[in-house]
Design an enzyme around this catalytic site. Sequence first.
Site, mmCIF file in Angstrom:
data_model
loop_
_atom_site.group_PDB
_atom_site.id
_atom_site.type_symbol
_atom_site.label_atom_id
_atom_site.label_comp_id
_atom_site.label_asym_id
_atom_site.label_seq_id
_atom_site.Cartn_x
_atom_site.Cartn_y
_atom_site.Cartn_z
ATOM 1 N N HIS A 28 -2.493 5.834 45.327
ATOM 2 C CA HIS A 28 -2.070 5.569 43.953
ATOM 3 C C HIS A 28 -2.919 6.328 42.966
ATOM 4 O O HIS A 28 -2.474 6.618 41.864
ATOM 5 C CB HIS A 28 -1.926 4.075 43.719
ATOM 6 C CG HIS A 28 -0.727 3.580 44.451
ATOM 7 N ND1 HIS A 28 -0.809 3.027 45.704
ATOM 8 C CD2 HIS A 28 0.595 3.713 44.177
ATOM 9 C CE1 HIS A 28 0.420 2.793 46.140
ATOM 10 N NE2 HIS A 28 1.284 3.204 45.242
ATOM 11 N N GLU A 83 10.970 2.773 54.213
ATOM 12 C CA GLU A 83 9.597 3.272 54.249
ATOM 13 C C GLU A 83 8.808 2.681 55.411
ATOM 14 O O GLU A 83 7.601 2.841 55.492
ATOM 15 C CB GLU A 83 8.895 3.048 52.908
ATOM 16 C CG GLU A 83 8.975 1.656 52.346
ATOM 17 C CD GLU A 83 8.300 1.528 50.968
ATOM 18 O OE1 GLU A 83 7.627 2.463 50.513
ATOM 19 O OE2 GLU A 83 8.446 0.455 50.364
ATOM 20 N N ARG A 115 8.205 1.986 39.196
ATOM 21 C CA ARG A 115 7.268 1.123 39.945
ATOM 22 C C ARG A 115 6.881 -0.059 39.055
ATOM 23 O O ARG A 115 5.861 -0.042 38.379
ATOM 24 C CB ARG A 115 6.025 1.923 40.337
ATOM 25 C CG ARG A 115 6.269 3.006 41.380
ATOM 26 C CD ARG A 115 4.952 3.694 41.779
ATOM 27 N NE ARG A 115 5.060 4.425 43.019
ATOM 28 C CZ ARG A 115 5.273 5.739 43.102
ATOM 29 N NH1 ARG A 115 5.407 6.465 42.026
ATOM 30 N NH2 ARG A 115 5.341 6.330 44.280
ATOM 31 N N ASP A 171 4.814 5.780 52.377
ATOM 32 C CA ASP A 171 4.544 4.727 53.360
ATOM 33 C C ASP A 171 5.107 5.095 54.726
ATOM 34 O O ASP A 171 4.485 4.822 55.750
ATOM 35 C CB ASP A 171 5.117 3.394 52.877
ATOM 36 C CG ASP A 171 4.174 2.697 51.917
ATOM 37 O OD1 ASP A 171 2.975 2.602 52.244
ATOM 38 O OD2 ASP A 171 4.608 2.276 50.836
ATOM 39 N N CYS A 210 12.223 9.132 47.353
ATOM 40 C CA CYS A 210 11.348 9.029 46.180
ATOM 41 C C CYS A 210 9.867 9.151 46.540
ATOM 42 O O CYS A 210 9.013 9.004 45.687
ATOM 43 C CB CYS A 210 11.607 7.728 45.436
ATOM 44 S SG CYS A 210 11.284 6.277 46.433
HETATM 45 C C1 PEP Z 1 6.636 5.534 49.101
HETATM 46 O O1 PEP Z 1 6.021 4.765 49.843
HETATM 47 O O2 PEP Z 1 6.992 6.679 49.451
HETATM 48 C C2 PEP Z 1 6.950 5.145 47.717
HETATM 49 C C3 PEP Z 1 7.685 5.910 46.942
HETATM 50 O O3 PEP Z 1 6.419 3.985 47.238
HETATM 51 P P1 PEP Z 1 4.886 3.826 46.781
HETATM 52 O O4 PEP Z 1 4.275 5.191 46.718
HETATM 53 O O5 PEP Z 1 4.897 3.157 45.459
HETATM 54 O O6 PEP Z 1 4.330 2.978 47.876
HETATM 55 MG MG MG Z 2 5.892 2.696 49.309
#
Ligand code: PEP
Ligand code: MG
Length: 586
Positions: free
Chosen positions: A193, A435, A300, A459, A506
């Site tokens: 993140h 994911e 998000r 993920d 995404c």
């Molecule tokens: C992912 O896991 O690819 C995703 C888009 O969600 P996040 O990055 O918020 O876990």
């Molecule tokens: Mg994710």
Amino acid sequence: MPEQVLTGIPTAPGIAIGEVFLFRHDEPEFREFCILESRRDEEIARFEESRGETRRQLATLRENLAHQVGEAVARIFDAQIAILEDEEFIGAVLDRIGRDGLNAESVVRRTAEQFHNKFISLDEELFRQRAQDVRDVGRRLVKNLLGTGDRTVGPLDQPAVLVTDDLLPSDVVHLLRENVQAVATDLGGAASHTAIITRSLEVPAVVGLKELTRLVHSQDRIIVNGNSGKVIVRPSGPTVRSYRAKLARYEEYQRGLAGIERLPAVTLDDHRVALRANIELPREVDAVISHGAEGIGLFRSEYLFLARNRLPSEEEQIADYQQVIKSVAPHPVTIRTYDLGGDKMFPNHPHPAEANPFMGWRAVRVSLDQPLLLRTQLRAILRAAAAGPTRIMFPLISDLQEVRQVKGYLEEVKSELKEGGFTLQSEVAVGAMIELPSAAVMADKLAREVDFFSIGTNDLTQFTLAVDRGNERVRRLYRPLHPALIRMVRMTIEAGHAAGIEVAMCGELSASPLATMLLVGLGVDELSVSPVAVPEIKKIIRSMSYRDAVALAGQALELDTADELDEFCREEMKSRFADLPIWFSG
Ligand code: PEP
Ligand code: MG
């Protein structure tokens, strides 16, 4: 001092040459100054007050930990509590305030560093642990002396390159883009993140540089290359000149993208791809529009929670969702229900410490265990949906049962709203994030339960390859362009299409120019990327043919290893798109 070159993970494109603004979350800033002899007793009393507060905080931490994970782990804090009573350490602090007449913060930091260095030199595990403890206690004492809680990076008052240990979701709320020329952090993996936050600032960024904050001083000159991942500390004159040339070329490339925001993402042979944007906070909608994304493929929503340091009410959520929906209409907004947990922790929210938080109590699991939280969010989304096209998406779906459960809640909330006299204005499509490997494997069945899929490669990569997405130590192994991943992507797309539903992507792989042809060739219907990445991906889509992309994907699926796949994509893309910044700005 000679220049030093470090290589981290590039997370937001661009090149910046500037001066360092150094910020460490765990090291509060303060001035060192002298205390008049007549006021030294007051200074000692101030220190004693902070000692008392530190004792209380550590005792609470210890108690919580004992409750959550057991007495054995909680004992770690006993060593820290003991330092607060240690005659040698406390004696030295009190002595120095009285004798040297320095402010308590300076004395505590100096004394803690001195004890730390002494223990560390003893070179035995037990002493190394004590060294760490004394440093931690010193920091806590200083924070309490200053009356500051955990720090967050604030706005910079003049242009600089932000060098920091980590960039936390709580920082992003205060940190404005203004004056931030670039960001470079010690921590963070490719899909952490930290990386996602740096991208939302739209300045060049490199994460995972490990020791960077220990190597630089404020005001050092620094170059951050967000295209290649290189960071150069105190660069020589010739290096600066060579980077100025790269920067000029990069700016020229950027100018070449002007005007593309008004054009659709369509291939030369008329194959349309929905190119949408990922956002964390409503304030990013301006960037979504100015970069020419056709709506939002991933909102998000948990950042609404993190930004406030508390749960947003139903009305607050409606206001935020509506603002976003109205701004991008007639394009759709896909709101993902809270993905809290993992590395997105709300500091004051009771959340048990977990050994593997990414595999623990997070995302849809939390929502299902806290129906009130989920129902409030669903009601807010449904009510906000009157403002324009809206879709709901659920994160970390592992099987059909979960989908059925969340849909059950959705139907209940819809009925309640109708009974309350609210007219649901439009059908809100329901999607599942793919994911987890279990979801990809079950995609054919899941496809019959939902209206769309969105593949979360961040993920999906970490769980398929068992590589922590936020851990820079295993970054070599974190390969979204891995044959196993590509097969799962294909499986998911085929299953979705067989059931007549759209398949989006995404995760961060969607924004990689190396992968654009491959993903389009595999048949993905929508790519959702950070706003800043939209123009470059759109340019690639507009310059390629779908027929070639399908052929390229067919060849890619035959390859055996991640290295082969990476090399193949590089060669294919380089031969077609020789002007991409990834080739010239290393
Ligand atoms: C992912 O896991 O690819 C995703 C888009 O969600 P996040 O990055 O918020 O876990
Ligand atoms: Mg994710």
